[in-house]
Write an enzyme that holds these catalytic residues in place. Structure first.
Site: not given
Lengths: 279, 593
Positions: A103, A137, A204
């Protein structure tokens, strides 16, 4: 069983954990746990250095470097600090040290990160890519297909939560092809980046525990730097495989949704209580 | 990064139109009112008819909302307070303001990541003991529709509140909804308990909630008292922005300091700390004492920003038994001992917050003590349930800090415990379960007398436990049915989303079920049954996992011993329903309030 240590192989894996506190937003420390445990179960020792702001160790001493995600504010601090570390980090990358960057860490290994609002941050420039902040997002389950000479085609599963859109230059290869989710920019169908032994990803989850094949690939490559080709004995990965399969199903089920939460049926959103009825 | 919330189903309503009309609806003294002198006779007549129209509208909203609630209960769709509020708000977006203005003692709002329900529970108990009529929203119904619902169910068909005299409302409010709630309710006190990382996939980042709060506090009326946690840097920093009075609460017992002791997790890896850098200058705080996560006595070495001195302070905290905390509390007017009948340091903060509000409202000391000491925990906050000779204790944990504190409370004395963990990933829990890797389960390793792992993401939790040092053989893993996520998408597509992803989902469903087939760890027979062929699993699922998990966990707990159940939010609701089915707890919409 799980606490058992494998027969001592006298191998030591040297790990550098960049900004263990500053850049630790989405429980990515699980990646470190995965590496440490899978080494331990095989009798491989691990030596972990935590590297903080203002410290400039010689990064070429490490076999493996972890650099995880952080929020915008932390990312700014890291970006500023990173410039002093950059030459040594680049040297390590060229000397085949394994990197796992996730990330924000991934974004900062590129040339630059331009947030949706605010000034551009300079990266380390190890990976030939740049990132721009997007207005929406991507927050959903993701699955990508990767291919490596050691293990052939394999699937990585995880959860992505980023507004950055990353574009690779010719000097970086994508880590994998998106099966479900959005990946680097939601347009070109690719996720992550690879250059030599430097791996960058948006995944993640954390990414390593549920993808033991990838953990083992990183360990093998990291050991190869000083010990040559080491054959890792197989482990009982049934728990890992179950979690992997469950995450893969979720990714396919939520395919096409920008946010796993917005994709949730109305009934469950109306009141959380009613959700469990449909279980 | 931009703040990200799912647009709630009915969020369009209340905000745009709320400013219109609201000022006509303020009968209460001391509140801003339209200046009568400035209106002409014609305008006044218009005003009257407008007021009549609004009353009519309120009446209509109340009647329809309550009818919808009754229907929802009848159809067993759920408790129904949210649907009441939802319908009422649709018909009259300003219904909250309209009704709340009639409360004789106004409103108190409680927000924060963890502890909203318990803090408002303490406060409600104190206020009741002080002789007030306390109205609350139902636990978890902490969006605006929940608030609207709580008011509407107490309103008459005339659109007026029943028995509004001596009444005060205590509402727990979702962190991100505070700005709207504050505008509509103009509370007498607003309590901020803490701010931790919670559901990153819902709120975006912790910082985005903090930014929202800062913006809101700047706009608070001077009549609102802010009650803030001095030990939480982000929360405490709101005090600088307030126009009205500010009260801080905090811990002063330095023996609770964890720095150097277990401030760090296993293998030198860091525990979840969600606020590390100075709100003013961005440098890392330095702590002279740290109680848990980022709670403690902090100072910024760069700009000098430091923890404000609290006015309501816990001088000493002693643990009598697992769930009896003896706390010496000092306020500007009192010094006394209070026994908190709940486990965990976090409940000391919750009690302090309630005490601070009570003081701000001018409540005397006796009801404060009795309210807290005789407090009955809400479901899932340490409540005790007797089942087949065993005691079940439910401890909700919905984020890393919450779960870390529950584990610390349970395992710090080294007593082996029977455990049932339930990890769900429904909307109210957050879809992303990676946060469990920020929980120090290592602490419990070797201390579980029995261990059952359940929920929609049971496998993820089992994996986390494996890497925390638990052998897969010592866990009983009982997942919910693996195809759950697909069922959701197929079974109840939201309107307007039809077709999106549907074909794919169906295609998926026909694939053989890899998870169930490959299972090699200990999975109960019932769970395997639940994960049978996709055809059989079509609506509704035959025996979902949690009932089985509960059964197995109880079986593994010897008679006379305690089973600790630690669920996420929807896991708790499911458990409640299961216990309710067994006649062990009341229907959740028949709550005490």
């Amino acid at each position: 069983m799980t606490n058992e240590q494998g027969k001592d192989t006298r191998l030591v894996l040297r790990i550098g954990h960049l900004y263990p506190q500053l850049m630790s937003v989405a429980a990515d420390r699980g990646n470190l746990f995965a590496i440490v445990k899978r080494c331990k179960w095989r009798g491989i020792k691990t030596a972990i250095d935590q590297i903080f702001v203002k410290q400039t160790p010689d990064f070429t001493q490490y076999d493996l470097i972890l650099f995880h995600g952080g929020a915008d504010r932390e990312m700014e601090v890291a970006a500023r600090d990173l410039q002093a570390k950059a030459p040594s980090l680049r040297e390590a990358a060229e000397a085949n040290t394994v990197f796992l960057a996730v990330c924000a860490g991934y974004q900062l290994l590129g040339h630059s990160y331009k947030p949706f609002e605010g000034p551009e941050l300079k990266g380390v420039g190890i990976l030939d890519l740049h990132t721009e902040g997007g207005s929406t997002r991507f927050m959903t389950h993701i699955a990508i297909e990767c291919e490596f000479p050691e293990c052939g085609k394999q699937v990585l599963v995880g959860y992505e939560n980023h507004s950055g859109r990353t574009y690779l230059g010719p000097g970086a290869q994508p880590l994998g092809r998106v099966l479900a989710g959005w990946g680097n920019n939601g347009k070109d169908g690719y996720e992550g980046a690879v250059y030599k032994n430097v791996f960058g990803t948006y995944l993640h989850g954390p990414v390593l525990p549920k993808n033991p094949w990838f953990t083992d690939l990183l360990i093998t490559r990291a050991l190869a730097r000083r010990y040559g080709q080491v054959e890792l004995p197989p482990l009982d990965d049934s728990t890992e495989q179950e979690a992997h399969a469950a995450a893969f199903k979720l990714a396919m089920a939520f395919k096409g949704t920008v946010s796993a939460i917005d994709a949730t049926p109305w009934r469950e959103r109306l009141s959380p209580g009613s959700a469990s009825r449909s279980l | 990064m931009q703040q990200h919330r799912p647009s709630p189903v009915i969020s369009q309503g209340p905000n745009q139109s709320e400013s219109r009309g609201s000022r006509w609806l303020r009968p209460k003294k001391g509140r801003p009112e339209a200046k009568p002198g400035s209106v002409t006779g014609a305008a006044r007549a218009g005003q009257r008819s407008r007021r009549r129209r609004l009353s009519l509208r309120a009446a209509l909203a109340v009647i329809s909302g309550r009818a919808a609630g009754a229907l929802s209960r009848r159809l067993r769709l759920g408790g129904g307070t949210s649907i009441v509020g939802l319908v009422a708000q649709r018909l009259y977006p300003d219904i909250i303001r309209h009704l709340a203005a009639q409360l004789e003692h106004g409103s108190v709002l409680v927000t924060g990541t963890n502890g909203k329900t318990t803090t408002s529970g303490f406060l409600a108990a104190i206020l009741r003991d002080a002789g007030l009529r306390v109205w609350r929203n139902r636990e978890g119904a902490n969006l605006l529709r929940g608030v609207a619902g709580a008011l509407v169910v107490r309103a008459l068909p005339s659109g007026n509140l029943r028995r509004a005299g001596q009444a005060i409302s205590v509402f727990e409010i979702d962190e991100a909804v505070m700005p709207q709630a504050v505008r509509l309710l103009e509370p007498r006190a607003a309590v901020f308990i803490n701010l931790f990382r919670d559901q990153l996939d819902r709120y975006g980042e912790v910082e985005s909630v903090a930014a929202l709060w800062r913006q809101m506090v700047k706009g608070l009326p001077e009549t609102t008292t802010l009650v803030l946690n001095a030990d939480d840097p982000t929360t405490a920093s709101l005090g600088e922005l307030a126009r009205g009075p500010v009260l801080y609460f905090g811990l002063e017992d330095l023996t609770l300091d964890l720095s150097g002791q277990d401030g760090q997790g296993t293998a030198g890896t860091y525990q979840a700390v969600d606020s590390r850098s100075c709100v003013r200058c961005g440098s890392d705080y330095r702590y002279s004492a740290r109680f848990y996560s980022h709670m403690g006595h902090y100072q910024c070495p760069h700009c000098g920003l430091e923890r404000p001195a609290p006015t309501v302070r816990a001088l000493q905290v002693r643990q009598d038994t697992f769930d009896r905390l003896r706390v010496t509390v000092e306020t500007p007017t009192q010094l006394g001992e209070i026994v908190i009948p709940l486990p965990g340091l976090y409940n000391v903060y919750n009690a302090l917050a309630a005490i601070a509000v009570a003081q701000a409202l001018g409540i005397s000391w006796e009801p404060i003590v009795s309210g807290i000491e005789q407090f009955k925990p809400a479901f899932g906050r340490g409540e005790r349930v007797q089942v087949a000779g065993r005691t079940l204790r439910l401890l909700l944990a919905k984020n890393p800090t919450g779960l870390n504190e529950v584990l610390r409370t349970l395992f710090s004395e080294g007593t082996p415990r029977h455990m049932l963990f339930v990890l769900n990933d429904n909307i109210a829990d957050g879809r992303d379960v990676s946060w469990i890797w920020d929980v120090d389960f290592e602490r419990a390793q070797g201390l579980t007398a029995s261990l059952t792992v359940a929920g929609t993401r049971a496998f993820d939790l089992a994996l986390r436990l494996k890497y925390a040092g638990f052998a897969p053989e010592e866990m009983t893993i009982i997942p919910s049915t693996p195809l759950r996520a697909l069922e959701e998408l197929i079974g109840s597509q939201p309107r307007g989303r039809k077709g999106r992803g549907r074909g794919r989902a169906r295609h998926q469903q026909q694939q053989p079920d890899a998870v169930a087939a490959k299972t090699s760890t200990k999975v109960s027979p019932a769970a395997e049954e639940g994960a049978a062929s996709p055809q059989e699993r079509a609506t509704p699922f035959p025996g979902y996992g949690l009932a089985t998990a509960l059964e197995r966990a109880i079986e593994q707990t010897p008679v006379g011993e305690t089973l600790f159940i630690v669920p996420t939010y929807t896991g708790l609701l499911e458990l409640h329903r299961e216990l309710e089915r067994r006649g062990l707890t009341p229907h959740y919409w028949e709550g005490r309030d």
